[in-house]
Motif scaffolding. Structure first.
Motif, mmCIF file in Angstrom:
data_model
loop_
_atom_site.group_PDB
_atom_site.id
_atom_site.type_symbol
_atom_site.label_atom_id
_atom_site.label_comp_id
_atom_site.label_asym_id
_atom_site.label_seq_id
_atom_site.Cartn_x
_atom_site.Cartn_y
_atom_site.Cartn_z
ATOM 1 N N THR A 14 0.838 -1.199 0.000
ATOM 2 C CA THR A 14 0.000 0.000 0.000
ATOM 3 C C THR A 14 0.874 1.251 0.000
ATOM 4 O O THR A 14 0.637 2.187 -0.769
ATOM 5 C CB THR A 14 -0.934 0.006 1.228
ATOM 6 N N SER A 15 1.891 1.243 0.851
ATOM 7 C CA SER A 15 2.806 2.370 0.926
ATOM 8 C C SER A 15 3.543 2.557 -0.398
ATOM 9 O O SER A 15 3.707 3.679 -0.882
ATOM 10 C CB SER A 15 3.809 2.145 2.056
ATOM 11 N N ALA A 17 2.494 1.663 -3.389
ATOM 12 C CA ALA A 17 1.549 2.142 -4.406
ATOM 13 C C ALA A 17 1.411 3.662 -4.319
ATOM 14 O O ALA A 17 1.415 4.359 -5.351
ATOM 15 C CB ALA A 17 0.193 1.464 -4.233
ATOM 16 N N ARG A 18 1.324 4.190 -3.099
ATOM 17 C CA ARG A 18 1.253 5.650 -2.926
ATOM 18 C C ARG A 18 2.547 6.311 -3.396
ATOM 19 O O ARG A 18 2.522 7.344 -4.072
ATOM 20 C CB ARG A 18 0.973 5.998 -1.464
ATOM 21 N N PHE A 19 3.686 5.708 -3.032
ATOM 22 C CA PHE A 19 4.977 6.258 -3.436
ATOM 23 C C PHE A 19 5.130 6.234 -4.954
ATOM 24 O O PHE A 19 5.666 7.176 -5.544
ATOM 25 C CB PHE A 19 6.121 5.472 -2.777
ATOM 26 N N ARG A 20 4.645 5.189 -5.570
ATOM 27 C CA ARG A 20 4.732 5.059 -7.034
ATOM 28 C C ARG A 20 3.991 6.204 -7.727
ATOM 29 O O ARG A 20 4.510 6.833 -8.646
ATOM 30 C CB ARG A 20 4.159 3.715 -7.462
ATOM 31 N N VAL A 21 2.786 6.490 -7.274
ATOM 32 C CA VAL A 21 2.014 7.599 -7.844
ATOM 33 C C VAL A 21 2.739 8.916 -7.608
ATOM 34 O O VAL A 21 2.870 9.743 -8.517
ATOM 35 C CB VAL A 21 0.583 7.631 -7.254
ATOM 36 N N ALA A 22 3.247 9.095 -6.377
ATOM 37 C CA ALA A 22 3.965 10.330 -6.055
ATOM 38 C C ALA A 22 5.213 10.485 -6.917
ATOM 39 O O ALA A 22 5.549 11.601 -7.329
ATOM 40 C CB ALA A 22 4.335 10.350 -4.572
ATOM 41 N N TYR A 69 5.871 13.890 -1.871
ATOM 42 C CA TYR A 69 6.761 12.819 -2.322
ATOM 43 C C TYR A 69 7.712 12.399 -1.199
ATOM 44 O O TYR A 69 7.925 11.213 -0.948
ATOM 45 C CB TYR A 69 7.537 13.286 -3.558
ATOM 46 N N LEU A 72 5.806 10.468 1.539
ATOM 47 C CA LEU A 72 5.463 9.113 1.113
ATOM 48 C C LEU A 72 6.706 8.237 0.970
ATOM 49 O O LEU A 72 6.663 7.037 1.247
ATOM 50 C CB LEU A 72 4.655 9.157 -0.183
ATOM 51 N N ASP A 75 7.542 7.230 4.482
ATOM 52 C CA ASP A 75 6.621 6.180 4.923
ATOM 53 C C ASP A 75 7.068 4.814 4.386
ATOM 54 O O ASP A 75 7.115 3.833 5.147
ATOM 55 C CB ASP A 75 5.201 6.509 4.458
ATOM 56 N N GLU A 104 11.682 5.041 -9.405
ATOM 57 C CA GLU A 104 10.453 4.303 -9.089
ATOM 58 C C GLU A 104 10.589 2.858 -9.534
ATOM 59 O O GLU A 104 10.220 1.942 -8.803
ATOM 60 C CB GLU A 104 9.254 4.979 -9.764
#
Length: 126
Positions: A14-15, A17-22, A69, A72, A75, A104
């Motif tokens: 989950t973390s 996935a957020r980092f990937r988008v960021a 960024y 995240l 995190d 990424e």
């Protein structure tokens, strides 16, 4: 030496996935900022009022995107329990144009490799 604490794979994924988008958003935002700076300073020599205004609006927006960024990335770093140099590397990925896209991919491979190698809380469910 005690066994390492298992990672929580669900939280890590989950973390990430957020980092990937960021990472993707930060990479695009940095490219836009670079294009604005090129227009402002190289094309118009710093004399264009329009590009000065565009720069003054976009620069703080980019700064905010970079701060998200960083948060995240921090995190993900905490969830993966990586060493400090990895955290610094994650931050560097967001500073150099285009590097966030490569960073990424590299981070994705690192996360997958470490989830396969290190114990997770979900190992018993498989």
């Amino acid at each position: 030496m005690p066994a390492p604490r298992p990672l929580d794979e669900v939280q890590v994924r989950t973390s990430f996935a957020r980092f990937r988008v960021a990472s993707i958003v930060e990479g695009c935002a940095l490219l836009v900022l670079c294009a604005i700076m090129i227009m402002r300073y190289l094309v118009y020599g710093g004399t264009s009022h329009t590009w000065e205004q565009v720069s003054s609006v976009w620069s703080p927006i980019h700064g905010l995107i970079y701060m998200v960024y960083v948060i995240l990335g921090f995190d993900l770093w905490l969830k993966m329990r990586w060493a400090l140099p990895r955290m610094l590397l994650l931050m560097l990925f967001g500073v150099v144009p285009v590097l966030s896209f490569f960073g990424e991919r590299w981070t994705h491979e690192s996360v997958e490799r470490e989830l396969a190698r290190r114990p997770t809380l979900q190992d018993g469910e498989r």
